[in-house]
Design an enzyme around this catalytic site. Structure first.
Site, PDB file in Angstrom:
ATOM      1  N   ALA A 187       0.830  -1.397   0.039  1.00 56.03           N
ATOM      2  CA  ALA A 187       0.133  -0.061   0.132  1.00 56.03           C
ATOM      3  C   ALA A 187       0.920   1.335   0.042  1.00 56.03           C
ATOM      4  CB  ALA A 187      -0.978  -0.026   1.141  1.00 56.03           C
ATOM      5  N   ARG A 195      10.717   7.329  -2.201  1.00 56.84           N
ATOM      6  CA  ARG A 195      11.905   7.197  -2.830  1.00 56.84           C
ATOM      7  C   ARG A 195      12.054   7.039  -4.120  1.00 56.84           C
ATOM      8  NH1 ARG A 195      13.979   4.050   2.320  1.00 56.84           N
ATOM      9  NH2 ARG A 195      11.757   3.183   2.291  1.00 56.84           N
ATOM     10  N   ARG A 236       7.677  -6.152 -38.149  1.00 57.72           N
ATOM     11  CA  ARG A 236       6.678  -5.688 -37.142  1.00 57.72           C
ATOM     12  C   ARG A 236       5.507  -6.832 -36.956  1.00 57.72           C
ATOM     13  NH1 ARG A 236       5.061  -0.782 -40.359  1.00 57.72           N
ATOM     14  NH2 ARG A 236       3.361  -0.902 -38.973  1.00 57.72           N
TER      15      ARG A 236
HETATM   16  C1  UD1 Z   1      10.595  -2.771   6.452  1.00 55.85           C
HETATM   17  C2  UD1 Z   1      10.913  -3.207   7.862  1.00 55.85           C
HETATM   18  C3  UD1 Z   1      12.275  -3.535   8.084  1.00 55.85           C
HETATM   19  C4  UD1 Z   1      12.936  -4.376   7.111  1.00 55.85           C
HETATM   20  C5  UD1 Z   1      12.564  -4.126   5.627  1.00 55.85           C
HETATM   21  C6  UD1 Z   1      12.876  -5.252   4.774  1.00 55.85           C
HETATM   22  C7  UD1 Z   1       8.811  -2.250   9.248  1.00 55.85           C
HETATM   23  C8  UD1 Z   1       8.946  -1.221  10.299  1.00 55.85           C
HETATM   24  N1  UD1 Z   1      10.435  -2.320   8.662  1.00 55.85           N
HETATM   25  O1  UD1 Z   1      11.284  -1.513   6.231  1.00 55.85           O
HETATM   26  O2  UD1 Z   1      12.593  -3.919   9.396  1.00 55.85           O
HETATM   27  O3  UD1 Z   1      14.193  -4.650   7.184  1.00 55.85           O
HETATM   28  O4  UD1 Z   1      10.962  -3.943   5.462  1.00 55.85           O
HETATM   29  O5  UD1 Z   1      12.439  -4.798   3.247  1.00 55.85           O
HETATM   30  O6  UD1 Z   1       8.125  -3.150   9.035  1.00 55.85           O
HETATM   31  N2  UD1 Z   1       3.459  -0.769   3.561  1.00 55.85           N
HETATM   32  C9  UD1 Z   1       2.165  -0.960   3.339  1.00 55.85           C
HETATM   33  N3  UD1 Z   1       1.170   0.001   4.216  1.00 55.85           N
HETATM   34  C10 UD1 Z   1       1.905   0.820   5.012  1.00 55.85           C
HETATM   35  C11 UD1 Z   1       3.371   0.712   5.106  1.00 55.85           C
HETATM   36  C12 UD1 Z   1       4.131  -0.097   4.087  1.00 55.85           C
HETATM   37  O7  UD1 Z   1       1.422  -1.448   2.812  1.00 55.85           O
HETATM   38  O8  UD1 Z   1       1.253   1.562   5.873  1.00 55.85           O
HETATM   39  C13 UD1 Z   1       4.199  -1.839   2.584  1.00 55.85           C
HETATM   40  C14 UD1 Z   1       4.867  -0.979   1.436  1.00 55.85           C
HETATM   41  O9  UD1 Z   1       4.124  -0.933   0.305  1.00 55.85           O
HETATM   42  C15 UD1 Z   1       6.146  -1.985   1.174  1.00 55.85           C
HETATM   43  C16 UD1 Z   1       6.110  -2.666   2.669  1.00 55.85           C
HETATM   44  O10 UD1 Z   1       5.059  -2.497   3.261  1.00 55.85           O
HETATM   45  O11 UD1 Z   1       5.883  -2.700   0.332  1.00 55.85           O
HETATM   46  C17 UD1 Z   1       7.531  -2.322   3.318  1.00 55.85           C
HETATM   47  O12 UD1 Z   1       7.280  -0.904   3.716  1.00 55.85           O
HETATM   48  P1  UD1 Z   1       8.688   0.026   3.559  1.00 55.85           P
HETATM   49  O13 UD1 Z   1       8.166   1.374   3.828  1.00 55.85           O
HETATM   50  O14 UD1 Z   1       9.295  -0.452   2.232  1.00 55.85           O
HETATM   51  O15 UD1 Z   1       9.354  -0.437   4.651  1.00 55.85           O
HETATM   52  P2  UD1 Z   1      11.014  -0.528   4.943  1.00 55.85           P
HETATM   53  O16 UD1 Z   1      11.374   0.799   5.439  1.00 55.85           O
HETATM   54  O17 UD1 Z   1      11.725  -1.165   3.760  1.00 55.85           O
END
Ligand code: UD1
Ligand code: CA
Length: 456
Positions: free
Chosen positions: A9, A14, A335
């Protein structure tokens, strides 16, 4: 029941993209699709994808896939975080269900790793377990905090970690398994007391430990598998790993790839034994290539079927079929809907579109074959044009077997050229030519003797 929840979600800030992060492609397949396939491979009874930012795009793209969607409300003032994302799916599982949680932005995990992880969880009958990895550069990932008896006691995010914690090289891959019970008893108690004001899923670990549960950790040594995509740089890194894996698997099956670092073979493509891929060749995932094929130079092949012993050099082939022994290029363009028969030669700067070209026919240089039906053994001279378009409609040109079309001929469609007929070079042909006839359409040449000398 075994239930998978994929978190997808987030906005992917970034990435600085108009498109949701999980829809970006790695080797021709969306990031999310890799994660969905892992769940299918692990035989989950249900796979739920949490969508939010750009959810319409994600839903549309995965309409036909075996997944269900739940919308996470996103936007200013809305709660946020991986823990919150899981909590909105809390009604979808029972206490006794096994829940596998994956992040939608990590496409490199292998099926083997996921299956081994789930087996480990089942054997140990764990309430909760995290898949961890030992890495040389832990920056950006949650660190695994182990207690006195080396059990996992907490996970601390980079932004909340002390210097001592930052030095830990065991990190959270983002994959967890919990019983439904463990999640139901903890998700509603998560708090936002962290640097990002988010509800962290990782805090579930801490809460379970406080309740006296033992949290398992299944650790992988491979650093690449857990690479997550948070930025374009990470997208490129992940793609490089996936491309290498794909190329190596083809090499293991008997395909020669002379420069694997620049050959781009997409996920799903099929390539037969003893085929040689040389140089910056790009093969899309919906392409099937036979055995003993030689593809070199800056070639792109998509949605096409290429038979055995075909040679392709520096050419583009889209949604077309090429039969055994044909040779294409350099610098040819097939094509959509071109069908070349056996041993056809399509050479320099020749374009073929929506046409069938029969066995042994040759078009060696600078021609356009559009909306044509060309028989066998036909010679298409240099610069031949199938004039198929009058500005409004397109018409077909039929050239029967063994016809000889001289250089620089225009065949104005609709047109039929009979078997074994000849068309003189430079003719613009507007009337059908019967079998065995010679058609000449050009004015009689006039030579003026000594013309140069008479000039001042
Ligand atoms: C997260 C983990 C981190 C881990 C890393 C591995 C947490 C707090 N952190 O960090 O410990 O090392 O993944 O890749 O869990 N998402 C939602 N809804 C939200 C927030 C996020 O669906 O409200 C989804 C994002 O779209 C994404 C995934 O969850 O696909 C991870 O979120 P992201 O913000 O990328 O977390 P990281 O900072 O990478
Ligand atoms: Ca991430």
């Amino acid at each position: 029941m075994k239930i998978a929840i994929i978190l997808a979600a987030g906005e992917g800030k970034r990435m600085k993209s108009k498109k949701p992060k999980v829809l970006h492609e790695v080797a021709g397949k969306t990031v999310l699709s890799y994660v969905v396939d892992l769940c299918t491979g692990a035989q989950m009874d249900k796979t739920i994808v949490i969508v939010g930012h750009g959810e319409d795009q994600v839903r549309a793209r995965f309409e036909e896939e075996p997944v269900e969607f739940i919308s996470q409300p996103v936007g200013e003032g809305k709660p946020y975080g991986t823990g919150y994302a899981v909590s909105i799916a809390a009604d979808e599982f029972e206490d006794d269900d096994q829940v596998l949680i994956l992040t939608g932005d990590t496409p490199l995990f292998t099926q083997e790793t996921i299956d081994d992880f789930l087996e480990f969880v089942a054997e140990k009958k764990l309430e909760g377990c995290v898949l961890t990895a030992m890495v040389s550069h832990p920056f950006g990932y949650g660190r695994i905090i182990r207690g006195a008896n080396s059990n996992v006691v907490a996970i601390v995010e980079e932004r909340d970690a002390t210097d001592k914690e930052k030095a830990i090289t065991e990190v959270n891959t983002g994959i967890f398994a919990f019983t439904g019970r463990a999640l139901h008893s903890t998700l509603n108690r998560l708090e936002t007391e962290n640097s990002q004001n988010e509800l962290y899923l990782t805090d579930v670990v801490k809460l379970l430990v406080q309740e006296g549960h033992q949290i398992g950790a299944y650790t992988i040594g491979d650093e690449e598998e857990m690479l997550g995509i948070n930025s374009r740089v990470q997208l490129a890194k992940t793609q490089a790993v996936m491309r290498r894996r794909i190329n190596e698997s083809f090499m293991e099956e008997g395909v020669t790839i002379t420069h694997p670092e620049i050959a781009q073979v997409d996920y799903g493509a099929k390539i037969g034994r003893d085929t040689i891929i040389e140089g910056p060749v790009h093969i899309d995932g919906d392409t099937v290539i036979g055995e003993d094929v030689y593809i070199r130079g800056d070639s792109r092949i998509s949605g096409s079927k290429i038979g055995d012993h075909v040679v392709i050099e520096s050419s583009v082939i889209e949604s077309s079929t090429v039969e055994e022994g044909a040779s294409i290029g350099p610098f040819a363009h097939l094509r959509p809907n071109a069908h070349l028969g056996k041993n056809v030669h399509i050479g320099n700067f020749v374009e073929v579109k929506n046409s069938v070209v029969g066995e042994n026919t040759k078009a060696g240089h600078l021609a356009y074959i559009g909306d044509g039906e060309v028989g066998r053994g036909v010679n298409i001279g240099c610069g031949v044009i199938f004039a198929n378009y009058n500005g409004k409609e397109k018409f077909r040109t039929v050239v029967h077997d063994h016809a000889f079309i001289g250089s620089n001929v225009n065949l104005v469609a609709p047109m039929e050229v009979g078997e074994g007929s000849y068309i003189a070079a430079g003719s613009t042909i507007t009337k059908a030519v019967d079998a065995g006839d010679l058609a000449v359409e050009r004015s009689v040449q006039k030579n003026i003797p000594g013309w140069k000398k008479k000039q001042k």
